[in-house]
Design a protein around this motif. Structure first.
Motif, mmCIF file in Angstrom:
data_model
loop_
_atom_site.group_PDB
_atom_site.id
_atom_site.type_symbol
_atom_site.label_atom_id
_atom_site.label_comp_id
_atom_site.label_asym_id
_atom_site.label_seq_id
_atom_site.Cartn_x
_atom_site.Cartn_y
_atom_site.Cartn_z
ATOM 1 N N VAL A 81 -9.540 -0.889 2.967
ATOM 2 C CA VAL A 81 -8.845 -1.962 2.241
ATOM 3 C C VAL A 81 -8.579 -3.188 3.119
ATOM 4 N N ILE B 203 0.860 -1.179 0.000
ATOM 5 C CA ILE B 203 0.000 0.000 0.000
ATOM 6 C C ILE B 203 0.896 1.228 0.000
ATOM 7 N N ASP B 204 0.741 2.068 -1.021
ATOM 8 C CA ASP B 204 1.539 3.280 -1.148
ATOM 9 C C ASP B 204 0.904 4.404 -0.340
ATOM 10 N N HIS C 57 -8.030 4.936 4.151
ATOM 11 C CA HIS C 57 -7.708 3.957 3.102
ATOM 12 C C HIS C 57 -7.468 2.573 3.708
ATOM 13 N N LEU C 58 -6.746 2.525 4.822
ATOM 14 C CA LEU C 58 -6.490 1.237 5.474
ATOM 15 C C LEU C 58 -7.778 0.608 6.001
#
Length: 167
Positions: free
Chosen positions: A106, A89-90, A102-103
């Motif tokens: 996802v 994950i960027d 985002h985490l």
């Protein structure tokens, strides 16, 4: 209070740790975060480590959390699954809140899964439980236990009146 010293001592309080929103999926075994201590594109990663990593560790005690400092030109997160796969994950140039959101979307458990697990944790249909709202209302109904003293009197050797009486 020594735990209230240092930068942002609120991070060490139980209330702060329990307020974490990121609960990782059960398949994730290792969570690794790579970032540098200097540089503009690493600000979000540093803030994430400072504010969100303690909550992540508290909410996920079964997950190994590793941080690597000053080893990479760009910050990233790598999650290792129990079947050997991994996910990269960027988080380059992202603020900590955007990284956290985002985490959660996802690799975090959904709200429905968390609500279902909370219901299962509260479930009290264990046959060993007794009392109001359980299958057995009194311990005397469980096989192998003594009957209630109101129904069948206890033997004198088990009553304090006779056991502790002085002659």
């Amino acid at each position: 209070m020594p735990f209230m010293k240092g930068p942002a001592p609120i991070r060490r309080t139980l209330k702060f740790l329990q307020a974490g929103r990121l609960v990782l999926k059960d398949k994730i075994k290792i969570f690794s975060l790579n970032y540098n201590t200097a540089g503009k594109n690493h600000i979000g990663a540093r803030d994430f480590v400072f504010w969100c990593l303690p909550q992540l560790q508290y909410k996920n005690p079964q997950v190994q959390v590793i941080t690597f400092k000053n080893l990479t030109p760009t910050p990233f997160i790598k999650c290792y699954y129990d079947d050997g796969r991994h996910m990269l994950i960027d988080i380059d140039n992202k603020p900590k809140d955007e990284v956290l959101e985002h985490l959660i979307s996802v690799i975090g458990k959904s709200d429905a899964v968390l609500a279902h697990e909370a219901v299962l944790a509260e479930k009290k249909d264990n046959p060993a439980n007794f009392g109001i709202g359980c299958e057995k209302s009194c311990i005397c109904e469980i096989p192998g236990q003594l009957p209630c003293p109101g129904l069948v009197p206890l033997p004198n050797m088990m009553r304090g009146k006779f056991k502790h009486a002085t002659e």
